[in-house]
Enzyme design. Sequence first.
Site, PDB file in Angstrom:
ATOM      1  N   LYS A   1       0.841  -1.199   0.000  1.00 15.61           N
ATOM      2  CA  LYS A   1       0.000   0.000   0.000  1.00 15.61           C
ATOM      3  C   LYS A   1       0.877   1.251   0.000  1.00 15.61           C
ATOM      4  CE  LYS A   1      -3.904  -2.278   2.144  1.00 15.61           C
ATOM      5  NZ  LYS A   1      -4.599  -2.702   3.354  1.00 15.61           N
TER       6      LYS A   1
ATOM      7  N   GLN B   1      -5.127  -1.380   9.534  1.00 20.00           N
ATOM      8  CA  GLN B   1      -4.951  -2.710   8.935  1.00 20.00           C
ATOM      9  C   GLN B   1      -5.516  -3.785   9.873  1.00 20.00           C
ATOM     10  OE1 GLN B   1      -3.574  -3.319   5.778  1.00 20.00           O
ATOM     11  NE2 GLN B   1      -4.328  -5.389   6.140  1.00 20.00           N
TER      12      GLN B   1
ATOM     13  N   ASP C   1     -11.524   2.648   3.761  1.00 18.99           N
ATOM     14  CA  ASP C   1     -11.906   1.236   3.658  1.00 18.99           C
ATOM     15  C   ASP C   1     -13.423   1.095   3.500  1.00 18.99           C
ATOM     16  OD1 ASP C   1      -9.967  -0.713   3.520  1.00 18.99           O
ATOM     17  OD2 ASP C   1      -9.646  -0.852   5.682  1.00 18.99           O
TER      18      ASP C   1
END
Length: 307
Positions: A54, A98, A121
């Site tokens: 990422k 995460q 997200d």
Amino acid sequence: MTATLLDGKAFAAALRKGLSSFVDQLKQDHGLKPGLAVVLVGEDPASQVYVRNKHQSTIEAGMASFEYRLPDTTSQSELEALIDELNERSDVNGILVQLPLPDGLDDRALIERIRVDKDVDGFHVENVGMLATGVGKPLVPCTPLGSLLILQDHLGNLSGKNAVVLGRSNIVGKPMAQLLLSENATVEICHSRTQDLADHVRRADILVAAVGRPEMVPGDWIKPGATVIDVGINRIPHPEKPGKFKLVGDVHTASCAEVAGAITPVPGGIGPMTIACLLANTLTATCRQHGLAEPDLLALVRQARGE
Ligand code: NDP
């Protein structure tokens, strides 16, 4: 094989190229550089790899990447303080925690603490609610968003198509079903308690498989000409190389490709779309936070491909 292979790797590369041009323009016209903050707690090896990828992709797209790698002794309140700080910062437009978090930490409480318009997200309950109701402008979870873009690119209008989504997780199955519904597909959601699964799948013009069961869907479940999106990423022992592993999806690609009209491979299908869509969400979030026109993702892809 008769099916068209839907090359997610190439599609993701085109999307990233398009996003990068948009970012350049944003810098030129408005002096803005989108920023993504990623919070990683603990030493989970798979998460380490995802976060590294990422970071790399964010930099390549011309955006700022802020990484927070914290020990698994980090407390809930320390994480909450970090989220509060990132929520306030004007150089951070997107925030991602995460998952999974180490035992003892409350992931839901942290997700709900992220500012809704920075929740790249798309897991915050307000983003989920906006997607479900069609009220407001949600940030949409990355894997379903990537799957939808590939479907729209290949099929155009999805209105009236029979879509079957295998799996009802909050990360993939449910938001995928909502997105298909918002495109006016007729949507069925199947899961581990569904009876006569094959009969449901056989009606699908569009099948999205997200169950986490290696090669579970055989070719004789597929409606001739259907478009098959295989979200699954499963590591199985390599059949020819003892001690090695290979990645397979949730559908049996070879037999399904004999019947389907189009299919995404594993690897190289939906997998690469997830990070590309995280960057897309970061850019969308930046534009919304500054009241600017947000990118049309399919148009960016087509432009990047020279169409
Ligand atoms: P979850 O384990 O959270 O959900 C799996 C879903 O599949 C559940 O709803 C479950 O039903 C259903 N299911 C399980 N077994 C069966 C069965 N035998 N028949 C019918 N339905 C079944 O998984 P995720 O949604 O997180 O992920 C799904 C797959 O997608 C995994 O392979 C994962 O690795 C992959 N993935 C890939 C990503 C990418 O970047 N391409 C990103 C995220 C996930 P029930 O609810 O009844 O238990």
